[in-house]
Design a protein around this motif. Structure first.
Motif, PDB file in Angstrom:
ATOM      1  N   SER A  21      -9.006  -9.554  12.656  1.00 38.42           N
ATOM      2  CA  SER A  21     -10.183  -8.731  12.354  1.00 38.42           C
ATOM      3  C   SER A  21      -9.812  -7.252  12.367  1.00 38.42           C
ATOM      4  CB  SER A  21     -11.295  -9.000  13.374  1.00 38.42           C
ATOM      5  OG  SER A  21     -11.733 -10.335  13.286  1.00 38.42           O
ATOM      6  N   PHE A  22      -8.939  -6.869  13.308  1.00 39.51           N
ATOM      7  CA  PHE A  22      -8.478  -5.480  13.379  1.00 39.51           C
ATOM      8  C   PHE A  22      -7.750  -5.100  12.092  1.00 39.51           C
ATOM      9  CE2 PHE A  22      -5.608  -2.040  14.410  1.00 39.51           C
ATOM     10  CZ  PHE A  22      -6.371  -1.220  15.228  1.00 39.51           C
ATOM     11  N   GLU A  23      -6.879  -5.991  11.603  1.00 39.55           N
ATOM     12  CA  GLU A  23      -6.142  -5.721  10.371  1.00 39.55           C
ATOM     13  C   GLU A  23      -7.092  -5.577   9.189  1.00 39.55           C
ATOM     14  OE1 GLU A  23      -3.101  -8.545   9.565  1.00 39.55           O
ATOM     15  OE2 GLU A  23      -1.974  -8.129  11.412  1.00 39.55           O
ATOM     16  N   GLU A  24      -8.100  -6.458   9.133  1.00 40.38           N
ATOM     17  CA  GLU A  24      -9.066  -6.405   8.036  1.00 40.38           C
ATOM     18  C   GLU A  24      -9.806  -5.068   8.023  1.00 40.38           C
ATOM     19  OE1 GLU A  24     -13.088  -8.776   6.533  1.00 40.38           O
ATOM     20  OE2 GLU A  24     -11.782  -9.691   8.061  1.00 40.38           O
ATOM     21  N   ARG A  25     -10.258  -4.616   9.189  1.00 42.26           N
ATOM     22  CA  ARG A  25     -10.970  -3.336   9.276  1.00 42.26           C
ATOM     23  C   ARG A  25     -10.022  -2.168   8.979  1.00 42.26           C
ATOM     24  NH1 ARG A  25     -15.617  -1.202  11.830  1.00 42.26           N
ATOM     25  NH2 ARG A  25     -15.624   1.038  11.392  1.00 42.26           N
ATOM     26  N   LEU A  26      -8.799  -2.266   9.460  1.00 44.09           N
ATOM     27  CA  LEU A  26      -7.808  -1.199   9.242  1.00 44.09           C
ATOM     28  C   LEU A  26      -7.524  -1.025   7.755  1.00 44.09           C
ATOM     29  CD1 LEU A  26      -5.719   0.847  10.226  1.00 44.09           C
ATOM     30  CD2 LEU A  26      -4.152  -1.057  10.647  1.00 44.09           C
ATOM     31  N   ASN A  45      12.063  -1.333   5.281  1.00 45.73           N
ATOM     32  CA  ASN A  45      12.020  -2.446   6.232  1.00 45.73           C
ATOM     33  C   ASN A  45      11.046  -2.141   7.379  1.00 45.73           C
ATOM     34  OD1 ASN A  45      12.709  -5.004   7.205  1.00 45.73           O
ATOM     35  ND2 ASN A  45      14.351  -4.179   8.486  1.00 45.73           N
ATOM     36  N   ILE A  46       9.887  -1.556   7.009  1.00 45.88           N
ATOM     37  CA  ILE A  46       8.867  -1.146   7.980  1.00 45.88           C
ATOM     38  C   ILE A  46       7.609  -1.971   7.754  1.00 45.88           C
ATOM     39  CG2 ILE A  46       7.373   0.752   8.732  1.00 45.88           C
ATOM     40  CD1 ILE A  46       9.627   2.670   7.771  1.00 45.88           C
ATOM     41  N   ASN A  47       7.203  -2.700   8.776  1.00 45.00           N
ATOM     42  CA  ASN A  47       5.989  -3.516   8.695  1.00 45.00           C
ATOM     43  C   ASN A  47       4.830  -2.714   9.291  1.00 45.00           C
ATOM     44  OD1 ASN A  47       3.871  -5.447   9.228  1.00 45.00           O
ATOM     45  ND2 ASN A  47       5.395  -7.062   8.925  1.00 45.00           N
ATOM     46  N   LEU A  48       4.019  -2.133   8.429  1.00 42.95           N
ATOM     47  CA  LEU A  48       2.960  -1.236   8.897  1.00 42.95           C
ATOM     48  C   LEU A  48       1.927  -1.948   9.769  1.00 42.95           C
ATOM     49  CD1 LEU A  48       2.208   1.043   5.803  1.00 42.95           C
ATOM     50  CD2 LEU A  48       3.400   1.658   7.902  1.00 42.95           C
ATOM     51  N   LEU A  49       1.586  -3.172   9.428  1.00 47.13           N
ATOM     52  CA  LEU A  49       0.566  -3.891  10.198  1.00 47.13           C
ATOM     53  C   LEU A  49       1.075  -4.248  11.593  1.00 47.13           C
ATOM     54  CD1 LEU A  49      -0.927  -6.147   7.386  1.00 47.13           C
ATOM     55  CD2 LEU A  49      -2.084  -4.263   8.561  1.00 47.13           C
ATOM     56  N   ASP A  50       2.297  -4.769  11.665  1.00 42.39           N
ATOM     57  CA  ASP A  50       2.871  -5.084  12.985  1.00 42.39           C
ATOM     58  C   ASP A  50       2.995  -3.820  13.831  1.00 42.39           C
ATOM     59  OD1 ASP A  50       3.022  -7.725  12.362  1.00 42.39           O
ATOM     60  OD2 ASP A  50       5.196  -7.783  12.061  1.00 42.39           O
ATOM     61  N   ASN A  51       3.424  -2.738  13.200  1.00 42.21           N
ATOM     62  CA  ASN A  51       3.584  -1.478  13.935  1.00 42.21           C
ATOM     63  C   ASN A  51       2.246  -0.896  14.384  1.00 42.21           C
ATOM     64  OD1 ASN A  51       6.283  -1.731  13.585  1.00 42.21           O
ATOM     65  ND2 ASN A  51       6.524  -0.074  12.111  1.00 42.21           N
ATOM     66  N   ALA A  52       1.187  -1.165  13.619  1.00 43.90           N
ATOM     67  CA  ALA A  52      -0.150  -0.712  14.017  1.00 43.90           C
ATOM     68  C   ALA A  52      -0.574  -1.393  15.312  1.00 43.90           C
ATOM     69  CB  ALA A  52      -1.161  -1.000  12.908  1.00 43.90           C
ATOM     70  N   HIS A  53      -0.342  -2.702  15.409  1.00 47.11           N
ATOM     71  CA  HIS A  53      -0.689  -3.441  16.632  1.00 47.11           C
ATOM     72  C   HIS A  53       0.156  -2.949  17.818  1.00 47.11           C
ATOM     73  CE1 HIS A  53      -3.380  -6.187  14.632  1.00 47.11           C
ATOM     74  NE2 HIS A  53      -2.443  -6.525  13.758  1.00 47.11           N
ATOM     75  N   LYS A  54       1.408  -2.656  17.542  1.00 46.75           N
ATOM     76  CA  LYS A  54       2.287  -2.159  18.597  1.00 46.75           C
ATOM     77  C   LYS A  54       1.786  -0.814  19.125  1.00 46.75           C
ATOM     78  CE  LYS A  54       6.658  -2.919  18.025  1.00 46.75           C
ATOM     79  NZ  LYS A  54       8.076  -2.855  17.598  1.00 46.75           N
ATOM     80  N   LEU A  55       1.406   0.078  18.204  1.00 50.90           N
ATOM     81  CA  LEU A  55       0.882   1.383  18.595  1.00 50.90           C
ATOM     82  C   LEU A  55      -0.388   1.230  19.432  1.00 50.90           C
ATOM     83  CD1 LEU A  55       0.621   4.457  18.522  1.00 50.90           C
ATOM     84  CD2 LEU A  55      -0.351   4.256  16.215  1.00 50.90           C
TER      85      LEU A  55
END
Length: 275
Positions: A21-26, A45-55
């Motif tokens: 749900s967070f990814e969908e809203r983002l 080689n940067i996964n923006l969605l994975d990095n967003a969750h990490k942040l």
């Protein structure tokens, strides 16, 4: 978009439970970047969605050291692959907005939404975390770019002042193109440094690729020749252009009493290599 909340659920578990749900809203928030996600993954080689969750996890758990290390790593990666900074800024600000939307939902379900004592420390902690990420990211990005520019500058300077060993004691310095005062200073620095480093006894400076010199550059070259002699090295000049010779005559100066003059580089090499 269905957001899941369970009584007494921790913030960490709440965000983990609602990852999709967070990814969908983002992606709704980051209008420009969402179409570039795959391109950025391929290029850097940067996964923006994975990095967003990490942040988000680093921010809500206040893991400052990991946050700073992560930001520095991200900054270098974006600089290394020349990715657009505007995309990163939009993406992080979209993460910030989405994070606050989910925090509001969490507080409304947990009954904390009206507690001022909780809101202000939380607001400070969350925004400081995101801001710290951005600051460190941009510093890391700039540092890498500055280092890259400096490395490229050194390469260009070395190519513009190439000293070529012929044998253990003889080197050739072929100069091509326009020589201004700035380049003349680089020639001086490189020549004296390499004479000392390589123990050069004879430096052949070929000027056949230099069509003209301004009077101040001629004066600088006279000093360079004097410096070469002071280093215990013999200076040999070849290929002096008639225009430069005429200027030297008009100025009343000469390389002749400072260096050995040869008509061409080929003649100088023939003379010195057959001695």
């Amino acid at each position: 978009m269905d957001i899941v909340y369970k009584p007494n659920m921790s913030l960490k578990d709440f965000f983990k439970q609602n990852k999709d749900s967070f990814e969908e809203r983002l992606l709704q928030e980051a209008v420009t970047v969402r179409d570039k996600i795959e391109e950025i993954r391929i290029i850097g080689n940067i996964n923006l969605l994975d990095n967003a969750h990490k942040l988000v996890m680093y921010v809500i758990e206040e893991r400052e050291k990991e946050l700073v290390d992560f930001a520095a790593q991200e900054g270098k990666a974006w600089a290394m692959h020349s990715l657009t900074l505007a995309f990163k800024l939009e993406w992080v600000q979209a993460i910030r907005r989405t994070l606050w939307a989910f925090l509001h939902f969490y507080d409304s379900k947990s009954g904390e939404v009206d507690h001022v004592e909780r809101f202000y420390p939380l607001e400070k902690s969350i925004n400081q975390g995101v801001d710290q990420f951005l600051n460190t990211f941009f510093l890391s990005y700039s540092k890498y770019k500055d280092e890259l520019i400096e490395a490229q500058r050194e390469i260009v300077e070395n190519l513009s002042v190439p000293i070529i060993p012929i044998n253990s004691t003889i080197c050739v310095l072929p100069l091509i193109g326009e020589i201004d005062e700035s380049r003349a200073l680089r020639v001086e620095e490189k020549a004296l440094k390499e004479i000392s480093k390589l123990r050069i006894r004879t430096l052949i400076v070929d000027l056949s690729g230099v069509a003209n010199m301004e009077p101040e550059v001629i004066d600088r070259f006279l000093k360079i020749i004097d410096g070469i002699k002071l280093m215990g090295c013999e200076a040999v000049l070849t290929g002096l252009h008639p225009i430069i010779v005429r200027k030297m005559i008009n100025l009343g100066v000469s390389f002749g009493n400072r260096a050995i003059m040869k008509g061409t580089l080929q003649l100088a090499l023939k003379d010195y290599l057959t001695e």
